[in-house]
Design an enzyme around this catalytic site. Structure first.
Site, mmCIF file in Angstrom:
data_model
loop_
_atom_site.group_PDB
_atom_site.id
_atom_site.type_symbol
_atom_site.label_atom_id
_atom_site.label_comp_id
_atom_site.label_asym_id
_atom_site.label_seq_id
_atom_site.Cartn_x
_atom_site.Cartn_y
_atom_site.Cartn_z
ATOM 1 N N GLU A 361 0.810 -1.218 0.000
ATOM 2 C CA GLU A 361 0.000 0.000 0.000
ATOM 3 C C GLU A 361 0.844 1.269 0.000
ATOM 4 O OE1 GLU A 361 -3.799 -2.115 2.247
ATOM 5 O OE2 GLU A 361 -2.574 -0.662 3.347
ATOM 6 N N GLU A 466 -7.114 -9.355 -2.937
ATOM 7 C CA GLU A 466 -7.791 -9.356 -1.630
ATOM 8 C C GLU A 466 -9.289 -9.094 -1.809
ATOM 9 O OE1 GLU A 466 -5.953 -6.726 1.188
ATOM 10 O OE2 GLU A 466 -3.909 -7.318 0.647
#
Length: 587
Positions: A361, A466
């Site tokens: 991220e 995800e």
């Protein structure tokens, strides 16, 4: 590609793999190859010839286009002859008129007639007058709702493509508007605008056709005896040993002690990600006290069951995810701790994992960049790649598919970061991958497809890493839409669900109850797994010894029976999506 192994019996089999996918263009819907990540001197032609947009290339001046109050617009002609629209002083001319906030820059706009229960694919080529600015494509629906259809970081000096769209529901029928806006004080240049509607049925039909083209191939089998003569009316049975498209889920340490969990998980999935167990705070909660027992055991269990594992993750760029003892470190202390962590975890699992999420991220967070400088991530990728030369090194990011409203996770920012990583000295040979977390509430399918199209132009392995959907009355429906969109896109090479089971509740989405009985979303997952394995299980050769098989990509065992054979002949093969390939084997 079709490969053969383990020939048994007196038989000659010839396999011809006929590739089905050629650019993935079905009916009138444009796909994949139409997106661009390059910044061009002149824009390309609009998709769908502009669709329902009138004068999308501005060859007829501003016909069909309007400006908001007090704004001045015109059509400019470039040295090459290209025409485009420019609004001057758009950021300073608007005040509290209800049209827009005073701080925003605006483009020309066009009114469009919108139909409910339709998907709208939107694209345009954009440029700004100076520097770089975040520009959003907006659709003002008939009910007054402003919907963000896509966003891009547009530049001065060259044209960048924006691609996305929106879904119109029943209450969106009527006259709407399409325009572009930016929070920066820039003039927005617009060209090659396109808006193309698709009914829900057309959209769903295309994604299913695309899945068939991307995930299946036709294999032509010629059965011949040892004498070289074709065997007519031979019976061929086909068994899928392993599906070729990687589809998986997240697992937790609870799987180590629960046989029911193991049975449920390993009977479905071919790939896995450990939810937290491999992260830094899980393996070294106290400084210099490393403990890899749990991830070691989880990896061994997955390997025992033939399931491949993604490494998640080496580092996480989120300040709030750092261990308490890491946060206050000075620069030298942090460098030493990071080197120890990187070498420890990567060397331990090198060659055993298919992927690494390297700096998790790092579009939204920048803990390591603020400490080590703007090249922190490229340097970390370099070091991981030197230790593990087999795994693909992923950027793993959220809101690149999920939210066109998030300025930090746009496809253009993702592309820029990836180019920074692979352009860093020494990183030219790294195996890099595009990781898209895919945490959805209400999916905007045209935006998802547009983002995938754009990112596919990086020509790197792309996974949805995800996937989950928040609880609600449409959870099953939305999850099916997301999974089908990923499976049907030729650029996506694998999907991982983020639905790890916990006895005390899952992160966002559970597939089963605590007795490992499927919940509705789990039943959906099983339905899709079964559908994506569907193939003919038996066939008979014709008078010339041929039979054609439409097969999902994967590993197969063929068994051939014929009166001329004393025993059945078996053959294993792998069917993949590559160019035409022929292999012959002689008994």
């Amino acid at each position: 590609m079709v490969t053969m192994r383990n020939f048994v019996g007196k038989l000659l089999l010839s396999f011809l793999c006929i590739t089905l996918f050629e650019g993935c263009m079905v009916q009138s819907m444009e796909y994949d190859h139409t997106a661009s990540i390059e910044c061009l001197r002149d824009p390309m032609k609009p998709l769908y010839k502009g669709g329902i947009i009138q004068n999308g290339e501005f060859n007829n001046g501003l016909m069909g286009w309007s400006t908001y109050r007090n704004l001045k617009a015109g059509v400019v002609k470039s040295p090459s002859g290209n025409r485009f629209a420019v609004v001057h002083g758009a950021s300073s001319s608007l005040s509290g008129t209800g049209d827009a906030a005073a701080s925003q820059s605006h483009s020309v706009y066009q009114k469009i007639q919108m139909q409910g229960d339709s998907h709208y694919s939107l694209s345009a080529w954009l440029q700004v007058s100076a520097g770089t600015a975040h520009v959003r494509a907006m659709v003002k629906a008939p009910n007054g709702e402003n919907i963000t259809a896509a966003a891009v970081d547009a530049q001065s000096g060259c044209w960048t493509m924006l691609k996305g769209g929106m879904t119109a529901h029943a209450y969106h029928s009527g006259q709407g508007e399409v325009f572009f806006e930016s929070d920066g004080s820039v003039d927005i240049w617009v060209d090659s605008v396109s808006v193309q509607p698709f009914s829900f049925e057309e959209w769903d039909g295309h994604i299913r056709q695309s899945a068939n083209k991307a995930r299946r191939s036709t294999v032509k089998v010629l059965a011949m005896g040892v004498d070289g003569e074709p065997m007519a009316n031979a019976n061929v049975s086909i068994e899928l040993l392993r599906a070729g498209f990687p589809f998986g889920n997240t697992m937790t340490k609870e799987i180590l002690d629960l046989p029911a969990y193991q049975k449920w998980f390993f009977s479905r999935f071919t790939v896995a990600t450990m939810e937290n167990e491999m992260k830094w705070y899980s393996t070294e909660w106290s400084q210099n006290q490393e403990n890899y027992r749990i991830p070691d055991d989880m990896l061994k269990l997955a390997q025992k069951n033939g399931v491949k594992v993604r490494g998640h993750n080496v580092f996480w760029d989120d300040q709030n995810s750092q261990i308490k003892w890491v946060r206050p470190m000075n620069l030298d202390q942090l460098k030493a701790a990071m080197q120890k962590r990187l070498k420890s975890v990567v060397s331990r699992y090198a060659g055993k994992l298919i992927h690494w999420d390297v700096v998790n991220e790092n579009l939204h967070f920048n803990f390591f960049e603020t400490k080590l400088g703007p090249n922190a991530s490229p340097m970390i990728y370099n070091q991981v790649g030197q230790i593990d030369r087999t795994a693909i090194l992923f950027m793993n990011e959220f809101n690149t598919l999920e939210q066109p409203m998030d300025p930090n996770g746009t496809p253009s920012k993702y592309v820029a970061k990836m180019n920074l990583i692979r352009g860093y000295p020494g990183n030219g040979g790294l195996k890099l991958g595009v990781g898209l977390e895919s945490h959805f509430s209400t999916p905007n399918l045209p935006y998802v497809r547009g983002a995938l199209d754009t990112l596919a132009q990086l020509k790197l392995p792309m996974w949805m890493t995800e996937v989950d959907v928040v609880k609600g009355p449409n959870q099953v429906k939305f999850l099916e839409q997301v999974l089908r969109e990923g499976y049907g896109h030729p650029g996506v090479q694998g999907i991982i669900m983020w639905a790890a089971w916990h006895a005390n509740g899952c992160y966002v989405m559970c597939l089963t109850d605590n007795n490992f009985n499927n919940l509705p979303v789990g039943t959906l997952v099983d339905k899709l797994i079964a559908e994506w394995k569907t193939h003919k299980t038996a066939a008979t050769t014709d008078a010339n010894g041929f039979v054609e098989l439409d097969l999902v990509h994967g590993d197969y065992k063929l068994t051939v029976n014929h009166p001329s054979l004393n025993t059945a002949a078996t053959q294993t093969m792998t069917v993949e999506a590559t160019s035409d390939h022929t292999i012959s084997l002689k008994a």
